[in-house]
Design an enzyme around this catalytic site. Sequence first.
Site, short mmCIF file in Angstrom:
data_model
loop_
_atom_site.label_atom_id
_atom_site.label_comp_id
_atom_site.label_asym_id
_atom_site.label_seq_id
_atom_site.Cartn_x
_atom_site.Cartn_y
_atom_site.Cartn_z
CE LYS A 35 -1.55 -8.59 -5.15
NZ LYS A 35 -1.01 -7.28 -5.70
CG ASP B 108 0.25 -6.74 -9.47
OD1 ASP B 108 -0.86 -6.79 -10.16
OD2 ASP B 108 0.55 -7.02 -8.24
P1 NDP Z 1 2.33 -2.29 -0.03
O1 NDP Z 1 1.27 -1.71 1.32
O2 NDP Z 1 2.88 -3.60 -0.02
O3 NDP Z 1 3.19 -1.20 -0.11
C1 NDP Z 1 3.22 0.11 0.22
C2 NDP Z 1 4.39 1.05 -0.15
O4 NDP Z 1 4.15 2.27 -0.04
C3 NDP Z 1 5.64 0.83 0.96
O5 NDP Z 1 6.84 0.82 0.06
C4 NDP Z 1 5.60 2.07 1.87
O6 NDP Z 1 6.57 2.49 2.26
C5 NDP Z 1 4.99 3.35 0.75
N1 NDP Z 1 4.33 4.06 1.47
C6 NDP Z 1 3.12 4.12 2.09
N2 NDP Z 1 2.75 5.43 2.28
C7 NDP Z 1 4.00 6.25 2.35
C8 NDP Z 1 4.30 7.46 2.63
N3 NDP Z 1 3.38 8.52 3.08
N4 NDP Z 1 5.60 8.05 2.19
C9 NDP Z 1 6.46 7.20 1.43
N5 NDP Z 1 5.88 5.80 1.05
C10 NDP Z 1 4.77 5.42 1.62
O7 NDP Z 1 1.27 -1.53 -1.05
P2 NDP Z 1 1.46 -2.44 -2.46
O8 NDP Z 1 2.97 -2.36 -2.95
O9 NDP Z 1 0.62 -3.69 -2.87
O10 NDP Z 1 0.64 -1.36 -3.27
C11 NDP Z 1 0.89 0.06 -3.48
C12 NDP Z 1 0.25 0.97 -4.37
O11 NDP Z 1 0.13 0.32 -5.82
C13 NDP Z 1 -1.31 0.68 -3.83
O12 NDP Z 1 -1.75 2.27 -4.14
C14 NDP Z 1 -2.27 0.01 -4.87
O13 NDP Z 1 -3.42 0.47 -5.30
C15 NDP Z 1 -1.31 -0.07 -6.19
N6 NDP Z 1 -1.17 -0.82 -7.33
C16 NDP Z 1 -1.64 -0.66 -8.63
C17 NDP Z 1 -1.62 -1.58 -9.56
C18 NDP Z 1 -2.08 -1.13 -10.83
O14 NDP Z 1 -2.29 -2.13 -11.56
N7 NDP Z 1 -2.05 0.15 -11.24
C19 NDP Z 1 -1.46 -3.10 -9.30
C20 NDP Z 1 -0.96 -3.24 -7.77
C21 NDP Z 1 -0.90 -2.29 -6.77
P3 NDP Z 1 7.31 1.74 3.70
O15 NDP Z 1 7.77 0.30 3.33
O16 NDP Z 1 8.18 2.67 4.00
O17 NDP Z 1 5.97 1.76 4.78
#
Ligand code: NDP
Length: 286
Positions: A71, A107
């Site tokens: 992306k 998104d």
């Molecule tokens: P990224 O990997 O870019 O970001 C993940 C985020 O989740 C980070 O902020 C990370 O925090 C946080 N995180 C992960 N584990 C934990 C935890 N145990 N406790 C607290 N925070 C946590 O992923 P994306 O942003 O691309 O995707 C995020 C979610 O959104 C996914 O589940 C994806 O499937 C969903 N999604 C849904 C869409 C829809 O259309 N419904 C479209 C796009 C995505 P840190 O920075 O601290 O690691």
Amino acid sequence: MEKSYRAELVGVFGDPIDENPTGVVEEAAFAALGLNYRYITVRVQRGELAAAVQGLRAFHMRGINLTIPHKVEVLQYLDSLSEAAQLCGAVNVVVNEDGQLWGDNTDGKGYLKSLVDAGVDPAGKHVTLLGAGGAARAIGVELALAGASKITVVNRDRARGEELVQLLNDKTQAEAVYLPWDGAAAVPEDTDILSNATSVGLYPHVEQKPDLQYDTIRPHMVVTDVIFNDPNSRFLQEAAQRGAKTINGLGMLANQAALNFRLWTGREAPVSLMEEVLRREFHLAE
Ligand code: NDP
């Protein structure tokens, strides 16, 4: 018009890609409108994106979706960007206009549409946003563009959280603040919309939920989740138990696919059909 056997090609580049359901959804929509489009789900590994984009040009594909890990990298291969894509620095959809590649990020727009469809207007609202990854950035930018007055970003990784806060403060009208997330976080009392944009809950069988003081969720709040494969996530269950209105991530996904469909075909997408197909793919009840 003379009959043509040549299909317009669209699709998705990503890795991993095997479990991405978008192709089934888009193909169902093309068939419903009798459009001769094909959606191909292509595994493109890190380091292969430049060649893949050349291929897209050579095949005169109409467009492409990008998912993990492409992306951000794709920006350098494009000719122009939408405002949202420029602001959040990520593209999930490309449209090929006679060899000119234009990138957008749907998104956040899909998320916003799911709010509006549920009768929620973010203008003037205080949003508490959990997460600062790709989805959170797209959602934060789109909420700010839609007039949210304050965005509190709660993220474990401070640097990532503060980067999003800075972006929102520098580039949009919203006031953004960072709230550290070490241990169970309290939801600020004046929050209007609480949005989970973390990946916590993506694996429903693990029964995870974001680490919050759930009693700080109030009945006046609207609580939303990006997780789409569990429409009744643990997070949303906790919120509903406290009287909050809840919105799951299925609408965001269907709306995003519908926006991409419109960008490629110029036609209105059959959104409810697309949502129904998604439910079927995830074996969800109505
Ligand atoms: P990224 O990997 O870019 O970001 C993940 C985020 O989740 C980070 O902020 C990370 O925090 C946080 N995180 C992960 N584990 C934990 C935890 N145990 N406790 C607290 N925070 C946590 O992923 P994306 O942003 O691309 O995707 C995020 C979610 O959104 C996914 O589940 C994806 O499937 C969903 N999604 C849904 C869409 C829809 O259309 N419904 C479209 C796009 C995505 P840190 O920075 O601290 O690691």
